[in-house]
Design an enzyme around this catalytic site. Structure first.
Site: not given
Ligand code: ADP
Length: 475
Positions: A379, A278, A168, A244
């Site tokens: 960050e 990061c 995903k 990561e």
């Molecule tokens: P950022 O805040 O930098 O966008 P995220 O951690 O929200 O970082 O996003 C990184 C990835 O994690 C993206 O692919 C996002 O869709 C996914 N993501 C965010 N929330 C969830 C969740 N609850 N379950 C699975 N994937 C998630």
């Protein structure tokens, strides 16, 4: 989406738009997958695992090598897709495509080096052998900041190990993922081995990855908050995880370093990807005695950086990912200035010449940053270089380590003893010593503390997708 070797729509036929962060233009739309779609993809990956895990390392290597060759052939197309969708300057996008391709090549080779062991057994009529087996079906979640290399950094070792995968991608960069899956299809990777589920709402997909018994392992790159949540969910079902997560990299310049060379280094690495990395330096510690020439050089270089659409020549600062990212940077800068930081340059949004249609913030240097400022702890993920001064090695080591993060750190000094002391004393997974780019497909990338679990890249990267199996034979 690409499930079981077929391009398909979401079960409910819905789609979501993708926009260009530099212009606000809509680039297209992609299927908005949900829980039913990801279940279907996991079923396909579980079926495919039965045969893929039985292929030889040489066969898997060939598929990866073909994908590598196609990636290199399509480098320009992939780079243009990335710049339109993610915003980084075209030259940086080309570099990322190459870095992404490097993982396919490295793991095409590493597939053939999944060695086992024979061990001396305690009994004369006993033999011990140790083999490495693929863990099974992998659920992968990737971020938007490096929308191609973060895919291959997971998919290449997973496939090399004999695992199948459901990916995903981030909701703001699914088009890069679609282009990469076209390459996997063209490389002839068998149906069900790699599957792509695009989704506007990541939560149901993450929930299914955590709970579906057919998923053996979750690999995630993203924020520490989401990583912790996913790791907690995975723990409840004892699934393996690689994480990561965020970073808060110190960049330390000692009094014996050349301040101009160090300032040049920090200006290159800090503003890479508009600070959205990061491993981006987030706290720049400069020895008091050389702070002045350091800041002067940094200022001169930063003032020359041009923000704008990454498709245009001479642009070094692309847009931020979205309005929330601009607000976060603005909040940190305002907070620092209110608490007494000196604004050396930047410190405002970029709005002229049509940039108000995108999400731009001027490259910024802050001096006299102190520990009570938000930017010292949080960050940033934006184009802001906060500079602090220090006086002793012990003091700076303690301050550099005073964070919950532990991903990357940088040190500038020509003193070999000091370089070793810092390399060993810094609690970070990646340390650049007089070096601003300590990353490569062959090198282990990953963090300590809340920056994550596990390593990607190198021979360690494939171990994340393997399980050790011991055989005891009576003869
Ligand atoms: P950022 O805040 O930098 O966008 P995220 O951690 O929200 O970082 O996003 C990184 C990835 O994690 C993206 O692919 C996002 O869709 C996914 N993501 C965010 N929330 C969830 C969740 N609850 N379950 C699975 N994937 C998630």
């Amino acid at each position: 989406m690409y499930i079981n070797g077929q391009w398909c729509e979401a079960a409910d036929n819905s789609r979501f738009p993708v926009s260009n962060p530099a212009t606000g233009d809509i680039l297209g739309d992609v299927p908005n997958g949900g829980r039913d779609d990801v279940k279907k993809a996991i079923d396909a990956a579980a079926d495919a695992f039965k045969s893929w895990s039985k292929t030889t390392a040489y066969q898997r290597s060939q598929f990866l090598y073909r994908a590598y060759t196609l990636m290199i052939e399509k480098k320009e197309h992939l780079a243009v897709t990335m710049t339109s969708e993610q915003g980084k300057p075209l030259k940086a996008a080309r570099n990322e495509v190459q870095y992404g391709a490097d993982f396919l090549l490295w793991y095409a080779e590493e597939a053939k080096r999944i060695y086992g062991e024979t061990l001396p057994a305690p009994r004369g009529d006993q033999r011990f052998i140790v083999q490495q087996h693929p863990v099974g079906v992998v659920g992968a979640v990737t971020p938007w900041n490096y929308p191609i290399s973060m895919l291959t950094r997971k998919i290449a070792p997973a496939l090399a190990a004999g695992c199948t995968i459901v990916l995903k991608p981030a909701e703001s960069t699914p088009l890069c993922a679609v282009e990469m899956f076209k390459i996997f299809e063209e490389a002839g990777i068998p149906e069900g081995v790699v599957n792509l589920v695009t989704a506007e709402d990541p939560k149901p997909i993450g929930d299914e990855f955590i709970n579906n018994p057919k998923i053996a392992k979750l690999t995630f790159t993203g924020s520490t908050n989401v990583g912790k949540m996913l790791a907690q969910g995975a723990a409840a079902n004892m699934k393996r995880v690689s994480m990561e997560l965020g970073g808060h990299a110190p960049f330390i310049v000692f009094e014996d370093a050349d301040p101009e060379h160090a300032a040049k280094g920090v200006s290159l690495v800090k503003f890479l990807n508009t600070g959205q990395a990061c491993i981006s330096p987030n706290r720049i510690f400069v020895h008091k005695s050389i702070a002045e020439p350091f800041i002067e050089t940094l200022e001169n270089r930063v003032r020359r950086m041009r923000g704008g659409n990454g498709m245009e020549d001479g642009i070094s600062i692309g847009p931020l990912v979205g309005p929330g990212a601009v607000e976060k940077v603005e909040r940190q800068v305002n907070d620092a200035v209110e608490k007494g930081a000196r604004l050396v340059c930047g410190g405002h949004r970029l709005l002229d010449d049509g940039l108000d249609r995108g999400h731009f913030y001027a490259p910024t240097v802050l001096a006299d940053v102190r520990e009570d400022m938000l930017i010292y702890r949080e960050e940033t993920f934006g184009p802001v270089a906060p500079v602090l001064t220090f006086e002793s090695e012990d003091e700076v080591l303690e301050k550099a380590n005073d964070t919950n993060y532990g991903l990357a750190a940088y040190v500038y000094t020509p003193n070999i003893g000091r370089a070793f002391r810092m390399f060993e004393g810094l609690k970070f997974g990646i340390i650049g010593i007089n070096d601003i780019n300590p990353t490569a497909a062959a090198a282990p990338f990953g963090g300590m503390k809340e920056s994550g679990l596990g390593r990607e890249g190198g021979h360690e990267g494939i171990a994340e997708y393997l399980e050790t199996k011991l055989g005891g034979f009576s003869i």
